[in-house]
Design an enzyme around this catalytic site. Sequence first.
Site, PDB file in Angstrom:
ATOM      1  N   SER A  65       0.795  -1.234   0.000  1.00  0.00           N
ATOM      2  CA  SER A  65       0.000   0.000   0.000  1.00  0.00           C
ATOM      3  C   SER A  65       0.826   1.280   0.000  1.00  0.00           C
ATOM      4  CB  SER A  65      -0.962   0.014   1.189  1.00  0.00           C
ATOM      5  OG  SER A  65      -2.047  -0.855   0.962  1.00  0.00           O
ATOM      6  N   LYS A  68       0.569   3.271  -3.083  1.00  0.00           N
ATOM      7  CA  LYS A  68      -0.580   4.143  -3.328  1.00  0.00           C
ATOM      8  C   LYS A  68      -0.179   5.616  -3.340  1.00  0.00           C
ATOM      9  CE  LYS A  68      -3.756   0.852  -1.123  1.00  0.00           C
ATOM     10  NZ  LYS A  68      -4.520   0.514   0.090  1.00  0.00           N
ATOM     11  N   TYR A 193      -2.159  -3.342 -10.972  1.00  0.00           N
ATOM     12  CA  TYR A 193      -2.197  -2.978  -9.553  1.00  0.00           C
ATOM     13  C   TYR A 193      -1.391  -3.954  -8.703  1.00  0.00           C
ATOM     14  CZ  TYR A 193      -4.030  -1.737  -4.962  1.00  0.00           C
ATOM     15  OH  TYR A 193      -4.142  -1.360  -3.633  1.00  0.00           O
ATOM     16  N   TYR A 245      -4.126   3.383   7.519  1.00  0.00           N
ATOM     17  CA  TYR A 245      -5.417   2.692   7.475  1.00  0.00           C
ATOM     18  C   TYR A 245      -6.370   3.303   8.512  1.00  0.00           C
ATOM     19  CZ  TYR A 245      -2.537  -0.669   4.888  1.00  0.00           C
ATOM     20  OH  TYR A 245      -1.685  -1.245   3.995  1.00  0.00           O
ATOM     21  N   VAL A 263       1.146  -3.796   3.910  1.00  0.00           N
ATOM     22  CA  VAL A 263       0.984  -5.052   4.635  1.00  0.00           C
ATOM     23  C   VAL A 263       2.190  -5.983   4.518  1.00  0.00           C
ATOM     24  CG1 VAL A 263      -1.532  -4.993   4.581  1.00  0.00           C
ATOM     25  CG2 VAL A 263      -0.286  -6.145   2.730  1.00  0.00           C
TER      26      VAL A 263
END
Length: 309
Positions: A65, A68, A193, A245, A263
């Site tokens: 992540s 992102k 992705y 998160y 993660v």
Amino acid sequence: MICEDKEVLASMIEEARTYTGYGQLADYIPALREADPSVLSLAIYDGGETCAAVGNVDETFTLQSISKVLSLALALMDQGEEEVFSRVGMEPTGDPFNSIIKLETNQPNKPLNPMINAGALAVTSMISGETPDHKLGRLLTFIHELTGNPEIRYDEKVAESELKTAHLNRSLSYFMKQHGVFDDDVEDLLDLYTKQCAIEVSCQDLAKIGYVIANEGKHVFSKRPIIPLHIARILKTFMVTCGMYNASGEFAIRVGIPAKSGVSGGIMASIPHGLGIGIYGPALDDRGNSIAGMKLLESLSHRYDLSIF
């Protein structure tokens, strides 16, 4: 001062490492089950050499992540703020990063922010390129420029493992396509992705990326702008409000540093006009953040007064 306290940093690492026993690996991605949960490493970058490196900082891991933040930067540079935020919102959420509920209940049916999976999928669809491979190549080139490391690639084994188990991301994607968030072929988007999330870096690479974002988007060596100033500010804002998160609010109070976790156990932090920090500790808490990495950042923030608040 922080870079001179090597013995103190080593002691802080060992203290934080005791928390790894309370964490779990991200076993829903089969390839991530192979990590050593006791690992914890730290790199701090000040714009010259890596000013502090503790633990096995050369060990590589996948961005997950954290990617992102980088796909958002590239999409904003490609498409502009108006287009990106017409498809993805700017609001934090208390829901898990892979939740579908807000897509169903919000009107219009667009993701709340770019740091949850639905928002990140939508953002990745906005990276310019003729094919998924072209888009991935542009993202990798961008990361090479940010880190000064042209050897960075994606881990094919992790990407394949994620693609095979991407059932929820596939559901999110089909829902968004149904509601006009993007028009891409879903399987092409998922392929891109998962490869984006599987890009492999070290703590030192992360610290350099964090430094660029912290310092108005300027290149780590030449100091020329790589990321426009207003986009670097947007990235830092999302890192503060959504980067950890649904633990982002607590993290802002306890640590107070713009940061983004993944993660795989990575955490990238950016102290505005200051240091970039890269941490790797694959044992996760129940919200998907590195359990020892969170404790280490909290200790660093308190000892060196790093909070931006």
